[in-house]
Write an enzyme that holds these catalytic residues in place. Structure first.
Site, PDB file in Angstrom:
ATOM      1  N   GLY A  10      37.734  48.029  34.445  1.00  0.00           N
ATOM      2  CA  GLY A  10      37.604  46.606  34.158  1.00  0.00           C
ATOM      3  C   GLY A  10      36.288  46.267  33.484  1.00  0.00           C
ATOM      4  N   GLN A  11      36.094  44.983  33.248  1.00  0.00           N
ATOM      5  CA  GLN A  11      34.919  44.496  32.524  1.00  0.00           C
ATOM      6  C   GLN A  11      33.608  44.905  33.195  1.00  0.00           C
ATOM      7  OE1 GLN A  11      33.486  40.277  30.531  1.00  0.00           O
ATOM      8  NE2 GLN A  11      34.626  40.175  32.435  1.00  0.00           N
ATOM      9  N   LEU A  12      33.484  44.638  34.484  1.00  0.00           N
ATOM     10  CA  LEU A  12      32.278  45.017  35.218  1.00  0.00           C
ATOM     11  C   LEU A  12      32.303  46.494  35.583  1.00  0.00           C
ATOM     12  CD1 LEU A  12      29.635  44.412  36.691  1.00  0.00           C
ATOM     13  CD2 LEU A  12      30.997  43.586  38.642  1.00  0.00           C
ATOM     14  N   ASP A  36      46.692  51.712  43.001  1.00  0.00           N
ATOM     15  CA  ASP A  36      46.839  50.267  43.144  1.00  0.00           C
ATOM     16  C   ASP A  36      46.242  49.875  44.491  1.00  0.00           C
ATOM     17  OD1 ASP A  36      47.704  47.663  43.552  1.00  0.00           O
ATOM     18  OD2 ASP A  36      49.690  48.011  42.696  1.00  0.00           O
ATOM     19  N   ALA A  60      40.287  43.425  40.793  1.00  0.00           N
ATOM     20  CA  ALA A  60      40.667  42.044  41.079  1.00  0.00           C
ATOM     21  C   ALA A  60      41.730  41.561  40.105  1.00  0.00           C
ATOM     22  CB  ALA A  60      39.444  41.116  40.990  1.00  0.00           C
ATOM     23  N   TYR A  61      42.512  40.614  40.562  1.00  0.00           N
ATOM     24  CA  TYR A  61      43.415  39.848  39.703  1.00  0.00           C
ATOM     25  C   TYR A  61      42.610  38.640  39.248  1.00  0.00           C
ATOM     26  CZ  TYR A  61      47.603  37.241  38.255  1.00  0.00           C
ATOM     27  OH  TYR A  61      48.551  36.549  37.537  1.00  0.00           O
ATOM     28  N   THR A  62      42.314  38.543  37.948  1.00  0.00           N
ATOM     29  CA  THR A  62      41.387  37.514  37.467  1.00  0.00           C
ATOM     30  C   THR A  62      42.005  36.527  36.478  1.00  0.00           C
ATOM     31  OG1 THR A  62      40.603  39.000  35.724  1.00  0.00           O
ATOM     32  CG2 THR A  62      39.371  38.991  37.805  1.00  0.00           C
ATOM     33  N   TYR A 125      43.665  31.596  42.736  1.00  0.00           N
ATOM     34  CA  TYR A 125      42.691  32.671  42.560  1.00  0.00           C
ATOM     35  C   TYR A 125      41.548  32.544  43.566  1.00  0.00           C
ATOM     36  CZ  TYR A 125      38.682  35.099  40.503  1.00  0.00           C
ATOM     37  OH  TYR A 125      37.577  35.884  40.314  1.00  0.00           O
TER      38      TYR A 125
END
Length: 294
Positions: A10-12, A36, A60-62, A125
């Site tokens: 992911g991004q981070l 998962d 995370a689901y973002t 969220y």
């Protein structure tokens, strides 16, 4: 030190992997296609087999708006997935750093939010992340650090900066809300902070806010991007005109807080230094992707 990282693609997560390699830290990071976090047995099996010193959970689901329609999947990852990671940390004897969000706090704040501010999330969220935070703290207690972060942007993945750069080149008019205020946070800096927390001897258990210094509306942040970034075609300016709008005029599926700036006094005390400003973070991001104009 051996790190087990969930959400490493992911991004981070990608920034953490890159920084960990630079620090010569061993970092195991399964890709989402292989693991998962909503599947408890898989998470626990990996943690016990890899015997990490610390687990970092950035999975995370973002998709904030889509979560309103996909609440089951959102809670599976952000709430139950967080609990599974905490259980895996407990069974493997590892400490845990869990990444959370400013969106747990809702709409009552009018000044920078401290860690003891009462959560009251406004959307699916935020509720899913708060449930995950509570599960982590309940399962691990003194061996868990919840890092609540704000408005992430960086060279990897989808984020506001990349969306604005694309829209400035594709659209004639771009409208951005001016009545939602936050602290944009560069993931390159945040990754360094996460790894500093992982390696510190200081007790960081509980909730810690990690965000850039300063506050700005989404419109004003977009204007900064507009002014600092270089268009793809260096011989031409931006195609788009940028205009402010309001939350009432720009309706989204998920309600967002009007003010979600985080107080980072606790983090600065732990690190022994000031946090980065959002201005410096944006400059670093644009330089990382070769789009800084100045």
């Amino acid at each position: 030190m051996k790190i087990l990282l969930f959400g490493g693609t992911g991004q981070l997560g990608r920034e953490i992997v890159q920084k960990a390699e630079g620090l010569h830290l061993e970092c195991v990071y399964p890709v989402s296609s292989e693991l998962d976090v909503s599947e408890r047995d898989e998470v626990v099996r990996l943690a016990t087999a890899s015997t990490p010193d610390i687990i970092i959970n950035t999975a995370a689901y973002t998709a904030v708006d889509r979560a309103e329609e996909e609440s089951e999947r959102c809670f599976a990852i952000n709430a139950r997935g967080a609990a599974h990671v905490a259980e895996a940390a407990k069974e493997s004897g590892a400490a845990l750093i869990h990444i959370s969000t400013d969106y747990v706090y809702g709409n009552k704040a009018t000044e920078p939010i401290k860690e003891d501010f009462s959560p009251e999330p406004l959307n699916v969220y935020g509720r899913s992340k708060l449930e995950g935070d509570n599960a982590v703290l309940d399962i691990l207690r003194s061996r868990a650090t919840i890092m609540r972060v704000s408005s992430l942007h960086g060279q990897y993945g989808h984020n506001f900066v990349h969306t604005m750069l694309r829209l400035f080149e594709e659209k004639e008019l771009v409208k951005v809300v001016q009545d939602q205020v936050m602290s944009p946070t560069w993931t390159g800096w945040l990754a360094e902070v996460v790894l500093d927390i992982a390696r510190t001897d200081t007790d960081t258990s509980g909730i810690v806010h990690a965000a850039s210094a300063g506050e700005i509306s989404w419109f004003d942040f977009a204007r900064e991007i507009y002014q600092l970034a270089a268009p793809q075609s260096k011989d031409e300016g931006w195609k788009a005109k940028l205009e402010p709008t309001t939350s009432e005029s720009y309706v989204t599926a998920a309600t967002r807080p009007r003010y979600s700036v985080l107080d980072t006094t606790k983090l600065e005390h732990i690190l022994g230094r000031d946090v980065i400003t959002w201005q410096d973070g944006l400059t670093h991001h644009l330089k990382d992707i070769g789009r800084y104009a100045l």
